[in-house]
Design an enzyme around this catalytic site. Sequence first.
Site: not given
Length: 225
Positions: A16-18, A47, A123-124
């Site tokens: 995942d990125a964030y 967030r 990622s989203n």
Amino acid sequence: MPLPPLLDRADAVVFDAYGTLLDVHSAVQRHAGAVGPEAQALSETWRQKQLEYSWVLALCGRYAPFWTLTERALDHALARHPRVDRAVRADLIAAYRALDAYPEVPATLEHLRRAGLKTAILSNGDPAMLDAAVTAADLGGRLDAVLSVEPAGTFKTAPAAYDLAPKALGVSRERIVFLSSNRWDIAGAAAYGFAPVWVNRTDQPDEYPDLAPVRVIRSLDGLLA
């Protein structure tokens, strides 16, 4: 350094990125002086609403670019914290396009690549958002793929979102180790059939006991231990 058994059984490691590779709170931290004493609360609201919007749209069978949701979430956070000067909005939006990577990220990715494992982001984030973030953090040369959920038209934890990784990498789901700092994302990855590793940076209590991670680590370098 020999690989731990979990990685020795894998062909790819997907992140995942964030919140996992990139510090989602670094945008507000960068401008904390201008934001004022509510900086932490503003960042947490931003967030939470960003994620909440993605979940609601997915459940409704709808999709919007994650960048759109990020901007909407910031507007909501500023409305929730009216003492914060809205003039800081433009600086926060610009900072979110160039979030700080966690310090251990480059070395971890390089070690995995040297060991012969494919590395990727799932990622989203929409493609333009991810491209800007990966470029700003100088991670592009350390990744085999940067995958947005956009082609699936939905967000994690929908199985269609996770299905993008094995298709793009040419690796079966059972041979993918998936890392996320989000416990809900780990639950989705476990349900899908990845080997999920929860990066529990802030010592959060566990959830979803029926969809457990295979390991829990405090930072990415713990994956190599």
